[in-house]
Every structure is written in C-alpha cells, then in structure tokens.
Design a protein around this motif. Structure first.
Motif, PDB file in Angstrom:
ATOM      1  N   GLY A  46       0.806  -1.210   0.000  1.00 16.31           N
ATOM      2  CA  GLY A  46       0.000   0.000   0.000  1.00 16.31           C
ATOM      3  C   GLY A  46       0.838   1.259   0.000  1.00 16.31           C
ATOM      4  N   ALA A  47       0.132   2.380  -0.030  1.00 13.47           N
ATOM      5  CA  ALA A  47       0.790   3.684   0.058  1.00 13.47           C
ATOM      6  C   ALA A  47       1.043   4.002   1.531  1.00 13.47           C
ATOM      7  CB  ALA A  47      -0.113   4.749  -0.555  1.00 13.47           C
ATOM      8  N   PRO A  48       2.069   4.784   1.825  1.00 13.25           N
ATOM      9  CA  PRO A  48       2.263   5.191   3.219  1.00 13.25           C
ATOM     10  C   PRO A  48       1.032   5.947   3.716  1.00 13.25           C
ATOM     11  CG  PRO A  48       4.202   5.712   1.913  1.00 13.25           C
ATOM     12  CD  PRO A  48       3.122   5.290   0.947  1.00 13.25           C
ATOM     13  N   LEU A  49       0.513   5.544   4.843  1.00 11.40           N
ATOM     14  CA  LEU A  49      -0.701   6.171   5.365  1.00 11.40           C
ATOM     15  C   LEU A  49      -0.541   7.674   5.515  1.00 11.40           C
ATOM     16  CD1 LEU A  49      -3.558   6.027   6.487  1.00 11.40           C
ATOM     17  CD2 LEU A  49      -2.589   5.383   8.697  1.00 11.40           C
ATOM     18  N   SER A  51       0.945   9.727   3.699  1.00 11.58           N
ATOM     19  CA  SER A  51       0.915  10.463   2.430  1.00 11.58           C
ATOM     20  C   SER A  51      -0.445  10.379   1.727  1.00 11.58           C
ATOM     21  CB  SER A  51       1.990   9.919   1.488  1.00 11.58           C
ATOM     22  OG  SER A  51       1.647   8.611   1.052  1.00 11.58           O
ATOM     23  N   LEU A  52      -1.367   9.649   2.292  1.00 13.54           N
ATOM     24  CA  LEU A  52      -2.644   9.407   1.632  1.00 13.54           C
ATOM     25  C   LEU A  52      -3.681  10.438   2.044  1.00 13.54           C
ATOM     26  CD1 LEU A  52      -3.773   7.175  -0.252  1.00 13.54           C
ATOM     27  CD2 LEU A  52      -4.715   6.128   1.789  1.00 13.54           C
ATOM     28  N   PRO A  53      -4.278  11.159   1.082  1.00 14.16           N
ATOM     29  CA  PRO A  53      -5.363  12.070   1.450  1.00 14.16           C
ATOM     30  C   PRO A  53      -6.615  11.243   1.750  1.00 14.16           C
ATOM     31  CG  PRO A  53      -5.040  12.103  -0.921  1.00 14.16           C
ATOM     32  CD  PRO A  53      -4.003  11.177  -0.337  1.00 14.16           C
ATOM     33  N   VAL A  86       0.365   1.332   4.314  1.00 18.24           N
ATOM     34  CA  VAL A  86       1.436   0.772   5.148  1.00 18.24           C
ATOM     35  C   VAL A  86       1.804   1.806   6.202  1.00 18.24           C
ATOM     36  CG1 VAL A  86       2.346  -0.776   3.372  1.00 18.24           C
ATOM     37  CG2 VAL A  86       3.235   1.546   3.550  1.00 18.24           C
ATOM     38  N   LEU A  87       2.337   1.295   7.300  1.00 11.56           N
ATOM     39  CA  LEU A  87       2.722   2.162   8.410  1.00 11.56           C
ATOM     40  C   LEU A  87       4.234   2.287   8.545  1.00 11.56           C
ATOM     41  CD1 LEU A  87       0.146   0.850  11.014  1.00 11.56           C
ATOM     42  CD2 LEU A  87       0.050   2.973   9.677  1.00 11.56           C
ATOM     43  N   GLY A  88       4.963   1.727   7.609  1.00  9.76           N
ATOM     44  CA  GLY A  88       6.422   1.776   7.661  1.00  9.76           C
ATOM     45  C   GLY A  88       7.000   0.435   7.246  1.00  9.76           C
ATOM     46  N   PRO A  89       8.291   0.280   7.418  1.00 10.66           N
ATOM     47  CA  PRO A  89       8.960  -0.926   6.915  1.00 10.66           C
ATOM     48  C   PRO A  89       8.804  -2.157   7.804  1.00 10.66           C
ATOM     49  CG  PRO A  89      10.559   0.526   7.929  1.00 10.66           C
ATOM     50  CD  PRO A  89       9.237   1.262   7.943  1.00 10.66           C
ATOM     51  N   TYR A  90       8.214  -2.009   8.993  1.00  4.99           N
ATOM     52  CA  TYR A  90       8.146  -3.141   9.924  1.00  4.99           C
ATOM     53  C   TYR A  90       6.712  -3.630  10.076  1.00  4.99           C
ATOM     54  CZ  TYR A  90      12.683  -1.220  11.042  1.00  4.99           C
ATOM     55  OH  TYR A  90      13.955  -0.725  10.936  1.00  4.99           O
ATOM     56  N   ILE A  91       6.561  -4.909  10.344  1.00  5.76           N
ATOM     57  CA  ILE A  91       5.250  -5.479  10.644  1.00  5.76           C
ATOM     58  C   ILE A  91       5.004  -5.284  12.130  1.00  5.76           C
ATOM     59  CG2 ILE A  91       3.886  -7.597  10.749  1.00  5.76           C
ATOM     60  CD1 ILE A  91       5.391  -8.556   8.270  1.00  5.76           C
ATOM     61  N   LEU A  92       3.869  -4.666  12.446  1.00  3.42           N
ATOM     62  CA  LEU A  92       3.526  -4.372  13.833  1.00  3.42           C
ATOM     63  C   LEU A  92       2.492  -5.359  14.350  1.00  3.42           C
ATOM     64  CD1 LEU A  92       3.088  -0.503  13.437  1.00  3.42           C
ATOM     65  CD2 LEU A  92       5.131  -1.732  14.187  1.00  3.42           C
ATOM     66  N   ALA A 103      -2.892   7.416  15.253  1.00  2.00           N
ATOM     67  CA  ALA A 103      -2.031   8.571  15.509  1.00  2.00           C
ATOM     68  C   ALA A 103      -1.680   9.284  14.210  1.00  2.00           C
ATOM     69  CB  ALA A 103      -0.767   8.131  16.247  1.00  2.00           C
ATOM     70  N   VAL A 104      -1.370   8.521  13.161  1.00  4.62           N
ATOM     71  CA  VAL A 104      -1.031   9.125  11.863  1.00  4.62           C
ATOM     72  C   VAL A 104      -2.247   9.849  11.287  1.00  4.62           C
ATOM     73  CG1 VAL A 104      -0.405   8.608   9.461  1.00  4.62           C
ATOM     74  CG2 VAL A 104       0.818   7.505  11.339  1.00  4.62           C
ATOM     75  N   ILE A 105      -3.414   9.209  11.332  1.00  4.63           N
ATOM     76  CA  ILE A 105      -4.623   9.818  10.785  1.00  4.63           C
ATOM     77  C   ILE A 105      -4.955  11.113  11.524  1.00  4.63           C
ATOM     78  CG2 ILE A 105      -7.138   9.548  10.612  1.00  4.63           C
ATOM     79  CD1 ILE A 105      -6.585   6.561   9.966  1.00  4.63           C
ATOM     80  N   ASN A 106      -4.791  11.112  12.840  1.00  9.11           N
ATOM     81  CA  ASN A 106      -5.173  12.282  13.635  1.00  9.11           C
ATOM     82  C   ASN A 106      -4.109  13.369  13.689  1.00  9.11           C
ATOM     83  OD1 ASN A 106      -7.842  11.699  14.484  1.00  9.11           O
ATOM     84  ND2 ASN A 106      -7.011  10.098  15.786  1.00  9.11           N
TER      85      ASN A 106
END
Length: 115
Positions: A46-49, A51-53, A86-92, A103-106
């Motif tokens: 996916g796209a980095p969250l 950067s997504l509108p 995606v939230l980054g290079p690691y699986i959480l 947190a990213v959305i807000n």
C-alpha cells in the motif's frame, strides 16, 4: 467516557462487535461508499498512510495477528473504497498497528470532529 474527556474528544469512539469481513464490506458499501476504508497491508503493497489524502472521516481496518489471508486480500480488492496503506517498513502487532494508524490519521487534524 473518561478517556475521551481526558483526551479532549467531543465524542466517545464507536466500537462494534466483530463481524465477518464480507459483512463489514457490504455494510460499508451501502452506508458510506465515498468514505475511504484504510486497510493496513502488512505485505507492504500500500501507500504510506501519512501520504494518503483520506478526507474527514476515514475508516481503519487492521488485520488479525498473522495478517489477512490471501482470500481476504482478494475480497478487499473488489471494493473501490478500500485504500491499502502501510505504516512503515516493519510489521507491527495488531494492537500496535491500530494505535499507530490512528495517531497518523489524527496528526494535524482539527480536534472538532470524531474519527
């Protein structure tokens, strides 16, 4: 309620009972087809969250421990409102991914609405 008051939220977040994936997607399509549903994609597709509108009130779907199955990804791809992120290079872990995504959305959003 106390946590919402402490964090300055104007409402208590809605948490629903677990549903089957297709049931959730069908309900979403009927109720809010223009509202994006951000699906955390542990495969990295996916796209980095950040950067997504995603608009005013995006939905968020985090898979179970171990991730979504191939069949579930196929089901998700059929719906036009689904946005793989995606939230980054690691699986959480699932609970960590949910908190990180919220947190990213807000981040940088006005505090006058609800998610």
């Amino acid at each position: 309620i106390e946590a919402s008051e402490q964090s300055g939220r104007l409402c208590v977040p809605t948490v629903e009972e677990p549903k089957r994936l297709l049931e959730l997607l069908d309900e979403w399509q009927l109720a809010s087809p223009a509202r994006p549903l951000c699906v955390c994609d542990e495969r990295g597709g996916g796209a980095p969250l950040a950067s997504l509108p995603v608009g005013d009130r995006p939905g968020l779907l985090v898979g179970p421990e171990g991730g979504f199955s191939s069949r579930e990804f196929e089901q998700l791809q059929r719906f036009p409102f689904v946005r793989f992120v995606v939230l980054g290079p690691y699986i959480l872990r699932a609970e960590t991914a949910a908190l990180a995504a919220l947190a990213v959305i807000n981040c940088g959003r006005p505090t006058t609405g609800s998610l």
